[in-house]
Design a protein around this motif. Structure first.
Motif, PDB file in Angstrom:
ATOM      1  N   ASN A  66       0.852  -1.183   0.000  1.00 18.77           N
ATOM      2  CA  ASN A  66       0.000   0.000   0.000  1.00 18.77           C
ATOM      3  C   ASN A  66       0.890   1.236   0.000  1.00 18.77           C
ATOM      4  O   ASN A  66       1.702   1.402   0.916  1.00 18.77           O
ATOM      5  CB  ASN A  66      -0.893  -0.017   1.246  1.00 18.77           C
ATOM      6  CG  ASN A  66      -1.866   1.127   1.289  1.00 18.77           C
ATOM      7  OD1 ASN A  66      -1.720   2.138   0.599  1.00 18.77           O
ATOM      8  ND2 ASN A  66      -2.873   0.982   2.130  1.00 18.77           N
ATOM      9  N   PRO A  67       0.760   2.101  -0.993  1.00 16.97           N
ATOM     10  CA  PRO A  67       1.634   3.281  -1.026  1.00 16.97           C
ATOM     11  C   PRO A  67       1.465   4.178   0.199  1.00 16.97           C
ATOM     12  O   PRO A  67       2.399   4.884   0.588  1.00 16.97           O
ATOM     13  CB  PRO A  67       1.223   3.999  -2.307  1.00 16.97           C
ATOM     14  CG  PRO A  67      -0.156   3.516  -2.596  1.00 16.97           C
ATOM     15  CD  PRO A  67      -0.200   2.110  -2.086  1.00 16.97           C
ATOM     16  N   ARG A  68       0.301   4.157   0.825  1.00 17.44           N
ATOM     17  CA  ARG A  68       0.063   4.989   2.017  1.00 17.44           C
ATOM     18  C   ARG A  68       0.992   4.620   3.178  1.00 17.44           C
ATOM     19  O   ARG A  68       1.208   5.403   4.086  1.00 17.44           O
ATOM     20  CB  ARG A  68      -1.392   4.881   2.455  1.00 17.44           C
ATOM     21  CG  ARG A  68      -2.338   5.568   1.496  1.00 17.44           C
ATOM     22  CD  ARG A  68      -3.805   5.373   1.902  1.00 17.44           C
ATOM     23  NE  ARG A  68      -4.689   5.996   0.946  1.00 17.44           N
ATOM     24  CZ  ARG A  68      -5.156   5.413  -0.153  1.00 17.44           C
ATOM     25  NH1 ARG A  68      -4.834   4.155  -0.412  1.00 17.44           N
ATOM     26  NH2 ARG A  68      -5.941   6.067  -0.982  1.00 17.44           N
ATOM     27  N   THR A  69       1.555   3.428   3.129  1.00 18.62           N
ATOM     28  CA  THR A  69       2.530   3.000   4.131  1.00 18.62           C
ATOM     29  C   THR A  69       3.834   3.780   3.974  1.00 18.62           C
ATOM     30  O   THR A  69       4.578   3.952   4.936  1.00 18.62           O
ATOM     31  CB  THR A  69       2.817   1.490   3.986  1.00 18.62           C
ATOM     32  OG1 THR A  69       1.581   0.790   4.110  1.00 18.62           O
ATOM     33  CG2 THR A  69       3.795   0.975   5.018  1.00 18.62           C
ATOM     34  N   HIS A  78      -7.503   5.102  -5.157  1.00 18.84           N
ATOM     35  CA  HIS A  78      -6.161   4.793  -5.675  1.00 18.84           C
ATOM     36  C   HIS A  78      -6.207   4.040  -7.000  1.00 18.84           C
ATOM     37  O   HIS A  78      -6.904   3.040  -7.134  1.00 18.84           O
ATOM     38  CB  HIS A  78      -5.354   3.981  -4.660  1.00 18.84           C
ATOM     39  CG  HIS A  78      -3.947   3.780  -5.094  1.00 18.84           C
ATOM     40  ND1 HIS A  78      -3.478   2.574  -5.517  1.00 18.84           N
ATOM     41  CD2 HIS A  78      -2.932   4.660  -5.217  1.00 18.84           C
ATOM     42  CE1 HIS A  78      -2.212   2.701  -5.869  1.00 18.84           C
ATOM     43  NE2 HIS A  78      -1.856   3.968  -5.687  1.00 18.84           N
ATOM     44  N   ILE A  79      -5.456   4.550  -7.954  1.00 22.02           N
ATOM     45  CA  ILE A  79      -5.291   3.909  -9.255  1.00 22.02           C
ATOM     46  C   ILE A  79      -3.866   3.365  -9.344  1.00 22.02           C
ATOM     47  O   ILE A  79      -3.641   2.163  -9.439  1.00 22.02           O
ATOM     48  CB  ILE A  79      -5.542   4.918 -10.400  1.00 22.02           C
ATOM     49  CG1 ILE A  79      -6.923   5.558 -10.271  1.00 22.02           C
ATOM     50  CG2 ILE A  79      -5.340   4.247 -11.757  1.00 22.02           C
ATOM     51  CD1 ILE A  79      -7.112   6.811 -11.087  1.00 22.02           C
ATOM     52  N   HIS A 120       8.583  15.877  -4.079  1.00 27.51           N
ATOM     53  CA  HIS A 120       9.295  15.809  -5.360  1.00 27.51           C
ATOM     54  C   HIS A 120       9.631  14.378  -5.759  1.00 27.51           C
ATOM     55  O   HIS A 120       9.991  14.117  -6.900  1.00 27.51           O
ATOM     56  CB  HIS A 120      10.562  16.682  -5.325  1.00 27.51           C
ATOM     57  CG  HIS A 120      11.714  16.076  -4.599  1.00 27.51           C
ATOM     58  ND1 HIS A 120      11.833  16.152  -3.230  1.00 27.51           N
ATOM     59  CD2 HIS A 120      12.777  15.378  -5.051  1.00 27.51           C
ATOM     60  CE1 HIS A 120      12.931  15.524  -2.866  1.00 27.51           C
ATOM     61  NE2 HIS A 120      13.528  15.046  -3.945  1.00 27.51           N
ATOM     62  N   TRP A 121       9.452  13.419  -4.848  1.00 29.46           N
ATOM     63  CA  TRP A 121       9.866  12.035  -5.097  1.00 29.46           C
ATOM     64  C   TRP A 121       8.699  11.056  -5.214  1.00 29.46           C
ATOM     65  O   TRP A 121       8.899   9.851  -5.192  1.00 29.46           O
ATOM     66  CB  TRP A 121      10.827  11.579  -3.995  1.00 29.46           C
ATOM     67  CG  TRP A 121      10.284  11.777  -2.611  1.00 29.46           C
ATOM     68  CD1 TRP A 121      10.425  12.885  -1.831  1.00 29.46           C
ATOM     69  CD2 TRP A 121       9.494  10.855  -1.863  1.00 29.46           C
ATOM     70  NE1 TRP A 121       9.769  12.695  -0.632  1.00 29.46           N
ATOM     71  CE2 TRP A 121       9.190  11.455  -0.630  1.00 29.46           C
ATOM     72  CE3 TRP A 121       9.012   9.569  -2.112  1.00 29.46           C
ATOM     73  CZ2 TRP A 121       8.421  10.836   0.352  1.00 29.46           C
ATOM     74  CZ3 TRP A 121       8.243   8.944  -1.133  1.00 29.46           C
ATOM     75  CH2 TRP A 121       7.964   9.570   0.074  1.00 29.46           C
ATOM     76  N   ASN A 122       7.476  11.551  -5.349  1.00 29.06           N
ATOM     77  CA  ASN A 122       6.342  10.628  -5.531  1.00 29.06           C
ATOM     78  C   ASN A 122       5.225  11.283  -6.316  1.00 29.06           C
ATOM     79  O   ASN A 122       5.186  12.512  -6.450  1.00 29.06           O
ATOM     80  CB  ASN A 122       5.843  10.082  -4.195  1.00 29.06           C
ATOM     81  CG  ASN A 122       5.325  11.145  -3.254  1.00 29.06           C
ATOM     82  OD1 ASN A 122       4.483  11.955  -3.610  1.00 29.06           O
ATOM     83  ND2 ASN A 122       5.820  11.141  -2.043  1.00 29.06           N
ATOM     84  N   LEU A 123       4.348  10.442  -6.850  1.00 33.76           N
ATOM     85  CA  LEU A 123       3.179  10.924  -7.585  1.00 33.76           C
ATOM     86  C   LEU A 123       2.028   9.963  -7.364  1.00 33.76           C
ATOM     87  O   LEU A 123       2.216   8.819  -6.959  1.00 33.76           O
ATOM     88  CB  LEU A 123       3.487  11.099  -9.071  1.00 33.76           C
ATOM     89  CG  LEU A 123       3.852   9.859  -9.918  1.00 33.76           C
ATOM     90  CD1 LEU A 123       2.638   9.035 -10.315  1.00 33.76           C
ATOM     91  CD2 LEU A 123       4.594  10.295 -11.160  1.00 33.76           C
ATOM     92  N   THR A 124       0.843  10.428  -7.671  1.00 33.39           N
ATOM     93  CA  THR A 124      -0.364   9.590  -7.620  1.00 33.39           C
ATOM     94  C   THR A 124      -1.268   9.986  -8.772  1.00 33.39           C
ATOM     95  O   THR A 124      -1.214  11.113  -9.250  1.00 33.39           O
ATOM     96  CB  THR A 124      -1.064   9.697  -6.238  1.00 33.39           C
ATOM     97  OG1 THR A 124      -2.015   8.647  -6.116  1.00 33.39           O
ATOM     98  CG2 THR A 124      -1.738  11.044  -6.051  1.00 33.39           C
ATOM     99  N   CYS A 125      -2.075   9.047  -9.239  1.00 32.65           N
ATOM    100  CA  CYS A 125      -2.931   9.253 -10.419  1.00 32.65           C
ATOM    101  C   CYS A 125      -4.373   9.551 -10.056  1.00 32.65           C
ATOM    102  O   CYS A 125      -4.895   9.045  -9.053  1.00 32.65           O
ATOM    103  CB  CYS A 125      -2.940   7.996 -11.284  1.00 32.65           C
ATOM    104  SG  CYS A 125      -1.370   7.673 -12.060  1.00 32.65           S
TER     105      CYS A 125
END
Length: 130
Positions: A66-69, A78-79, A120-125
């Motif tokens: 899970n990216p939220r971790t 979440h996509i 600056h080091w992550n993204l979400t769709c």
């Protein structure tokens, strides 16, 4: 009423594979993680604690991820999300590798999503139009 067509899990995985393939093809698959459908594509193998940069023989997929971790800015619906350092960070945050960036952006557009950066080091769709 929101009439946006949602991607199936199969389509989301196909998008994740296309992103990883682009990064592999351009020598940019390093220090990057792609989160989707409860999975994570990564260049770090926890079994031997080694990093396999641009190595098609060591494509690591981890389940129950899970990216939220790992970071806060994740779309509620979440996509796909990504964390990155190295050349992918340089491409997205600093504007290097503009030819690869155009191809990268086209993948998202093809699936009807766009991305926003958290840090600056992550993204979400998100779905286009949502």
């Amino acid at each position: 009423m929101n009439s946006i067509l949602k991607l199936t899990p199969e389509q989301i995985e196909k998008m994740a594979v296309e992103i990883r393939e682009l990064l592999l093809d351009t020598g940019m698959w390093q220090d990057t993680e792609i989160y989707f459908n409860g999975k994570r594509f990564t260049s770090h193998d926890p079994a031997d604690d080694k990093y396999y940069y641009n190595d098609r023989e060591h494509l690591i997929t981890e389940e129950n991820q899970n990216p939220r971790t790992y970071f806060e800015y994740v779309a509620e619906d979440h996509i796909l999300s990504m964390a990155f350092e190295g050349p992918v960070c340089e491409m997205i945050y600093y504007g290097l590798y503009p030819g690869v960036k155009r191809k990268f952006d086209k993948i998202f557009e093809k699936y009807g999503v766009y991305y926003e950066q958290g840090e600056h080091w992550n993204l979400t769709c998100f779905y286009i139009g949502s």
